[in-house]
Design a protein around this motif. Structure first.
Motif, PDB file in Angstrom:
ATOM      1  N   SER A   8       0.910  -1.708  -0.036  1.00 19.91           N
ATOM      2  CA  SER A   8       0.056   0.293   0.042  1.00 19.91           C
ATOM      3  C   SER A   8       0.639   1.313   0.203  1.00 19.91           C
ATOM      4  CB  SER A   8      -1.162   0.081   1.094  1.00 19.91           C
ATOM      5  OG  SER A   8      -0.526   0.219   2.272  1.00 19.91           O
ATOM      6  N   MET A   9       0.367   2.035  -0.371  1.00 21.75           N
ATOM      7  CA  MET A   9       1.314   3.653  -0.142  1.00 21.75           C
ATOM      8  C   MET A   9       0.308   4.105  -0.437  1.00 21.75           C
ATOM      9  SD  MET A   9       3.265   3.619  -4.161  1.00 21.75           S
ATOM     10  CE  MET A   9       4.336   4.779  -3.335  1.00 21.75           C
ATOM     11  N   GLY A  10       0.146   5.519  -0.047  1.00 21.29           N
ATOM     12  CA  GLY A  10      -0.379   6.498   0.553  1.00 21.29           C
ATOM     13  C   GLY A  10       0.041   8.050   0.948  1.00 21.29           C
ATOM     14  N   GLN A  11      -0.620   8.763   1.636  1.00 21.67           N
ATOM     15  CA  GLN A  11      -0.803   9.926   1.590  1.00 21.67           C
ATOM     16  C   GLN A  11      -1.593  10.206   3.079  1.00 21.67           C
ATOM     17  OE1 GLN A  11       2.057  11.939   0.205  1.00 21.67           O
ATOM     18  NE2 GLN A  11       1.665  14.161   0.961  1.00 21.67           N
ATOM     19  N   GLU A  12      -0.628  11.282   4.409  1.00 20.50           N
ATOM     20  CA  GLU A  12      -1.512  11.293   5.595  1.00 20.50           C
ATOM     21  C   GLU A  12      -0.624  12.993   5.963  1.00 20.50           C
ATOM     22  OE1 GLU A  12       0.096   9.114   8.900  1.00 20.50           O
ATOM     23  OE2 GLU A  12      -1.111   6.993   8.066  1.00 20.50           O
ATOM     24  N   SER A  13      -1.816  13.144   5.740  1.00 20.99           N
ATOM     25  CA  SER A  13      -1.270  14.793   6.339  1.00 20.99           C
ATOM     26  C   SER A  13      -2.231  15.313   7.830  1.00 20.99           C
ATOM     27  CB  SER A  13      -1.877  16.308   4.999  1.00 20.99           C
ATOM     28  OG  SER A  13      -3.526  15.667   5.096  1.00 20.99           O
ATOM     29  N   ASP A 100      -2.159  35.459  19.890  1.00 17.84           N
ATOM     30  CA  ASP A 100      -1.417  34.508  18.596  1.00 17.84           C
ATOM     31  C   ASP A 100      -2.166  33.558  18.330  1.00 17.84           C
ATOM     32  OD1 ASP A 100       0.696  36.486  19.574  1.00 17.84           O
ATOM     33  OD2 ASP A 100       0.787  34.544  21.799  1.00 17.84           O
ATOM     34  N   ALA A 101      -1.597  33.669  16.807  1.00 17.18           N
ATOM     35  CA  ALA A 101      -2.112  31.723  16.141  1.00 17.18           C
ATOM     36  C   ALA A 101      -1.067  31.341  15.254  1.00 17.18           C
ATOM     37  CB  ALA A 101      -2.666  32.170  14.980  1.00 17.18           C
ATOM     38  N   LEU A 102      -1.234  30.014  15.860  1.00 13.83           N
ATOM     39  CA  LEU A 102      -0.282  29.307  15.140  1.00 13.83           C
ATOM     40  C   LEU A 102      -0.848  28.206  14.442  1.00 13.83           C
ATOM     41  CD1 LEU A 102       2.989  27.636  14.971  1.00 13.83           C
ATOM     42  CD2 LEU A 102       1.497  26.490  17.255  1.00 13.83           C
ATOM     43  N   ARG A 103      -0.119  28.487  13.358  1.00 14.86           N
ATOM     44  CA  ARG A 103      -0.772  26.886  12.005  1.00 14.86           C
ATOM     45  C   ARG A 103       0.030  26.184  11.435  1.00 14.86           C
ATOM     46  NH1 ARG A 103      -5.960  26.734   9.819  1.00 14.86           N
ATOM     47  NH2 ARG A 103      -5.884  24.955   7.607  1.00 14.86           N
ATOM     48  N   ALA A 104       0.290  24.872  11.343  1.00 18.33           N
ATOM     49  CA  ALA A 104       1.217  24.686  10.752  1.00 18.33           C
ATOM     50  C   ALA A 104       0.832  23.329  10.416  1.00 18.33           C
ATOM     51  CB  ALA A 104       2.449  23.534  12.912  1.00 18.33           C
TER      52      ALA A 104
END
Length: 129
Positions: A8-13, A100-104
């Motif tokens: 299997s191959m895939g992408q996670e985010s 303060d906002a943090l988005r990663a």
């Protein structure tokens, strides 16, 4: 699992969000007053009297008479009043607000595999990472 194994191959985010908000305020007030008051009074009274009377009668019948008289009176009165007032006021006001906002976000790719076995030997191998 089949005889060919699995592959299997895939992408996670994934994402991480953090929000921090702080706010505040301060108020200061200062009041200072001072009063100074002074009274002064003085009185003086001086009185004196002097007198002199001279009377002379001579043998020849002459006559001399002198009268000196001094009367002195002095009265003084003094009054002082001092009043002073001093005052000050001050005020201060301050407000603050911060956000303060943090988005990663992060992505990861993966590939994984299992071993293919045909039953005759060790089989084919697919590496996993």
């Amino acid at each position: 699992m089949s005889e060919y194994g699995e592959f299997s191959m895939g992408q996670e985010s994934g994402e991480l969000e953090q929000l921090h908000q702080a706010s505040g305020s301060e108020q200061d007030f200062q009041s200072q007053f001072g009063i100074y008051e002074a009274d002064h009074s003085a009185a003086e009274s001086t009185d004196f009297q002097t007198g002199q009377h001279v009377e002379y009668e001579g043998a020849d019948g002459s006559r001399f008479e002198s009268t000196d008289y001094t009367n002195y009176s002095h009265d003084t009165e003094e009054s002082d009043h001092v009043f002073a007032a001093q005052g000050s006021e001050s005020s201060h006001s301050a407000e603050f607000s911060e956000l303060d906002a943090l988005r990663a976000s992060f992505d990861s790719s993966f590939a994984q595999g299992t071993q293919l076995s045909t039953g005759d030997g060790p089989g084919w191998s697919i590496a996993s990472s």
